[in-house]
Write a protein that holds these residues in place. Structure first.
Motif, PDB file in Angstrom:
ATOM      1  N   GLU A 135      93.001 -84.038 -23.560  1.00  0.00           N
ATOM      2  CA  GLU A 135      93.124 -84.712 -24.859  1.00  0.00           C
ATOM      3  C   GLU A 135      94.129 -84.008 -25.761  1.00  0.00           C
ATOM      4  N   ASN A 136      94.204 -82.687 -25.664  1.00  0.00           N
ATOM      5  CA  ASN A 136      95.199 -81.950 -26.450  1.00  0.00           C
ATOM      6  C   ASN A 136      96.622 -82.288 -26.001  1.00  0.00           C
ATOM      7  N   ILE A 137      96.812 -82.435 -24.688  1.00  0.00           N
ATOM      8  CA  ILE A 137      98.130 -82.814 -24.169  1.00  0.00           C
ATOM      9  C   ILE A 137      98.511 -84.195 -24.684  1.00  0.00           C
ATOM     10  N   LEU A 138      97.586 -85.149 -24.578  1.00  0.00           N
ATOM     11  CA  LEU A 138      97.850 -86.513 -25.045  1.00  0.00           C
ATOM     12  C   LEU A 138      98.119 -86.545 -26.541  1.00  0.00           C
ATOM     13  N   SER A 139      97.319 -85.808 -27.295  1.00  0.00           N
ATOM     14  CA  SER A 139      97.482 -85.786 -28.747  1.00  0.00           C
ATOM     15  C   SER A 139      98.857 -85.264 -29.133  1.00  0.00           C
TER      16      SER A 139
END
Length: 277
Positions: free
Chosen positions: A160-164
């Motif tokens: 989720e951090n990568i996507l964000s």
């Protein structure tokens, strides 16, 4: 770089009822990295609302007297007619692209025609029905939904951090960024990043970038009616005005000139898909 804010334009909702209200989130509040907008249409006059692509998934709640209905509505890829039953109000939560992973904790199949009942994804969401039925204002409904989301949003995992980070870059650059640069900025390979977009957002990075650019360009058109179309095209990374028109035709079915010259342009949008709620 532009600031991290993305508040999509959905004129179909603006014009659908007696009153439209909207709350835009900023990144400095707790839900500001997850939710970009909450909005409401009061006493819809039309049961059919035309929605244009923005890359965002929504939770949509309607009230018809003593009945509360709640749906998870995946992002659309083309102008789409949303068909609602008669309602006193329709309340919406619009999530940043991919950000609802922090709430749902599972991959959602993107459907072009059918919404998903929220209780299938969040079994306790029905517990809000009584409070929502008795609520008398947009402000109160916003408080009810915000409290629910605050209690259930969990810290982001690595995916989720990568996507964000990737979505933030798309928004900051108005969608004018390559997958190669995205991959370099987030520190992962292009193949892995492409797969994350497909699995968790439901759009390729290129398609989402195009939607974001179209939305940013649309907002500029509406806010700056006297600005030349050719200048707007260059500002938002199109090669020329014709290129901009092709993208608008692809996602909305009308050209930028029609939007610029017609006040009620939303009424002539060609909806290629239908979604029944």
């Amino acid at each position: 770089m532009n600031s991290f804010s993305y508040h999509p334009c959905q004129p179909g909702y603006y014009q659908a009822g007696e009153k439209y209200q909207e709350l835009n989130y900023s990144e400095d509040c707790r839900l500001g990295r997850i939710v970009c907008q909450m909005f409401e249409v009061t006493r819809p006059k039309e049961h059919q609302i035309r929605v244009i692509p923005d890359g965002c998934n929504d939770i949509l709640i309607s009230c018809d007297g003593g009945q509360i209905n709640s749906w998870y509505s995946p992002s659309v890829t083309k102008s789409t007619n949303f068909h609602f039953q008669k309602a006193e109000w329709i309340f919406g939560v619009r999530f940043y692209p991919g950000a609802d992973c922090s709430l749902l904790r599972e991959r959602i199949p993107v459907s072009k025609t059918h919404p998903i009942e929220v209780r299938e994804l969040l079994p306790d969401f029905d517990s809000l029905d009584d409070e929502l039925k008795s609520s008398i204002s947009f402000v109160r409904r916003h408080e009810i939904i915000e409290d629910y989301l605050r209690d259930r949003i969990t810290p982001k995992n690595n995916t989720e951090n990568i996507l964000s980070c990737a979505v933030r870059l798309l928004i900051e650059t108005n969608g004018v960024i390559s997958i190669e640069r995205l991959a370099k900025e987030v520190g992962y390979g292009t193949r892995y990043l492409r797969q994350l977009f497909t699995d968790y957002i439901g759009h390729s990075s290129k398609e989402l970038a195009n939607m974001i650019r179209m939305q940013k360009t649309l907002q500029c058109l509406l806010d700056n009616p006297d600005q030349k179309l050719s200048d707007i095209a260059i500002k938002y990374g199109f090669s020329d005005q014709s290129h901009m028109n092709r993208e608008f035709k692809k996602y909305m079915g009308v050209t930028s000139r029609i939007i610029k010259e017609r006040g009620q342009w939303n009424s002539i949008l060609r909806a290629e898909l239908n979604r029944i709620f």
